[in-house]
Write a protein that holds these residues in place. Sequence first.
Motif, short mmCIF file in Angstrom:
data_model
loop_
_atom_site.label_atom_id
_atom_site.label_comp_id
_atom_site.label_asym_id
_atom_site.label_seq_id
_atom_site.Cartn_x
_atom_site.Cartn_y
_atom_site.Cartn_z
N THR A 54 -6.40 69.17 -61.65
CA THR A 54 -5.39 69.66 -62.28
C THR A 54 -4.31 68.67 -62.84
OG1 THR A 54 -4.64 71.38 -60.76
CG2 THR A 54 -2.84 70.84 -62.11
N GLY A 55 -3.73 68.58 -64.11
CA GLY A 55 -3.11 67.51 -64.82
C GLY A 55 -3.37 67.15 -66.23
N PRO A 56 -2.65 66.31 -66.76
CA PRO A 56 -1.65 65.42 -66.18
C PRO A 56 -0.50 66.28 -65.35
CG PRO A 56 -1.46 65.08 -68.39
CD PRO A 56 -2.62 66.06 -68.17
N VAL A 57 0.08 65.92 -64.26
CA VAL A 57 1.17 66.37 -63.77
C VAL A 57 2.41 65.70 -64.12
CG1 VAL A 57 -0.13 67.89 -62.35
CG2 VAL A 57 0.80 65.83 -61.43
N THR A 58 2.36 64.29 -64.53
CA THR A 58 3.46 63.41 -64.90
C THR A 58 3.30 63.01 -66.33
OG1 THR A 58 2.24 61.42 -64.47
CG2 THR A 58 3.14 62.60 -62.39
N PRO A 59 4.52 62.26 -66.91
CA PRO A 59 4.42 61.71 -68.18
C PRO A 59 3.27 60.46 -67.84
CG PRO A 59 6.45 61.43 -67.19
CD PRO A 59 5.73 62.40 -66.29
N SER A 60 3.04 59.75 -69.02
CA SER A 60 2.45 58.38 -68.95
C SER A 60 3.39 57.36 -69.29
CB SER A 60 1.28 58.65 -69.94
OG SER A 60 0.60 57.16 -70.18
N VAL A 61 3.58 55.98 -69.21
CA VAL A 61 2.80 55.80 -68.37
C VAL A 61 3.28 55.39 -66.84
CG1 VAL A 61 1.46 53.27 -67.95
CG2 VAL A 61 1.82 54.14 -70.18
N VAL A 62 2.52 55.91 -65.84
CA VAL A 62 2.86 55.97 -64.29
C VAL A 62 1.72 55.56 -63.51
CG1 VAL A 62 4.87 57.57 -65.01
CG2 VAL A 62 2.76 58.46 -63.89
N THR A 65 -0.18 55.15 -74.93
CA THR A 65 -1.63 55.03 -74.72
C THR A 65 -1.78 56.52 -74.07
OG1 THR A 65 -3.24 54.07 -73.49
CG2 THR A 65 -1.47 54.73 -72.13
N ALA A 66 -3.00 57.02 -74.32
CA ALA A 66 -3.59 58.19 -73.63
C ALA A 66 -3.88 57.79 -72.22
CB ALA A 66 -4.81 58.74 -74.25
N HIS A 67 -3.71 58.88 -71.21
CA HIS A 67 -4.15 58.48 -69.74
C HIS A 67 -3.20 57.72 -69.11
CE1 HIS A 67 -8.07 60.09 -71.18
NE2 HIS A 67 -8.00 59.03 -71.96
N LYS A 68 -3.45 56.89 -68.07
CA LYS A 68 -2.41 56.38 -67.45
C LYS A 68 -1.40 57.20 -66.60
CE LYS A 68 -3.95 52.15 -68.14
NZ LYS A 68 -4.47 51.20 -67.49
N ASP A 69 -1.89 58.43 -66.12
CA ASP A 69 -0.94 59.34 -65.57
C ASP A 69 -1.50 59.76 -64.27
OD1 ASP A 69 -3.13 60.88 -66.86
OD2 ASP A 69 -1.79 61.40 -68.50
N ILE A 70 -0.95 61.03 -63.72
CA ILE A 70 -1.28 61.49 -62.36
C ILE A 70 -1.90 62.62 -62.42
CG2 ILE A 70 -0.51 62.07 -60.15
CD1 ILE A 70 -0.15 58.89 -61.00
N HIS A 71 -2.86 62.81 -61.82
CA HIS A 71 -3.61 64.30 -61.61
C HIS A 71 -3.79 64.54 -60.22
CE1 HIS A 71 -5.40 63.95 -66.10
NE2 HIS A 71 -4.85 62.89 -65.86
N LEU A 72 -4.19 65.76 -60.20
CA LEU A 72 -4.37 66.27 -58.81
C LEU A 72 -5.76 66.92 -58.64
CD1 LEU A 72 -0.88 68.23 -58.44
CD2 LEU A 72 -1.47 66.31 -57.15
N THR A 73 -6.33 67.00 -57.55
CA THR A 73 -7.64 67.93 -56.88
C THR A 73 -7.22 68.24 -55.49
OG1 THR A 73 -9.88 67.70 -56.94
CG2 THR A 73 -8.78 65.71 -56.15
#
Length: 285
Positions: free
Chosen positions: A214-222, A193-201
């Motif tokens: 900022t992001g994503p800063v991790t792989p998906s799916v997390v 999938t797209a998304h399902k990852d971690i972003h920052l603000t």
Amino acid sequence: MYVVSYFTDTDEALHLAYSHDGEEFSVVNGGRPVLRGTVGTGRLRDPFIGVGPDGLFHLLATDGWTSPCIIHATSADLLTWSDQELLPVMTEVDGAHNAWAPEFFLDRGTGLYHLIWSSVVESGSTPEGRDYEHVGQDHRIWHCTTEDFSTFSAPDVFFDPGHSVIDATVRQLDDGGFLMAFKDERGTNDLATAHKDIHLTAFETPGGPYAAGTGPVTPSVVEGPSIFRRGGELVMIFDHYLEGRYGAARSKDGVDWEPVSLALPPGMRHASVLETPLPPSIPPC
């Protein structure tokens, strides 16, 4: 000292592990729960522990999939806990379906504690008949404030980027600003999938305005990020929930992140890390 709180798929209860170096974590109580849910649904998910204004450890946790309340309890030693109570954070909000992954952070400038959690709010509807466990819903981050964990402000939206987000965690930085990690909850529970990852603000005042993300800063799916400081760097852990494992990343500045290896308990789900002196009730390594 670092204490990680978590639940497992086989035991939705409070589990603990600890580390002296923020790298190698040892389980407490032989890996068995130190606390089970006694209120609401009896399920205790997504546990978060922080230190409150009374110097006690305060636990917040999710009360099942579709409860508008969150679990709260206190402890002086992390092993013996007060009677649990349900905080009715969303019960008066029309169309509130749930209250997931509660956490809190202290605004050192005001002395207020901010409780944050994820909720679906659809006026005039109920959660009955929806598969919350497997199908993504339209969440936003909500919050309320307290000075004493006895009285709380009315709930309000804390963060709304215009799409579904869950699992926010906030850390106040040395300069007084705040860094928030959250999960982009769009997409499906599929490794492709797209998304399902971690972003920052980032923000200077709770509730915004928010800096460009900022992001994503991790792989998906997390999901379920938690950030702690280790020496001169920040470390973020996150749950690869479809794969039954945990990942981690580190950063010097909270902007650029790189993978890092940690030894975390097996079976850990949606963990949070507390930096604290080790209570004498928990044996040293």
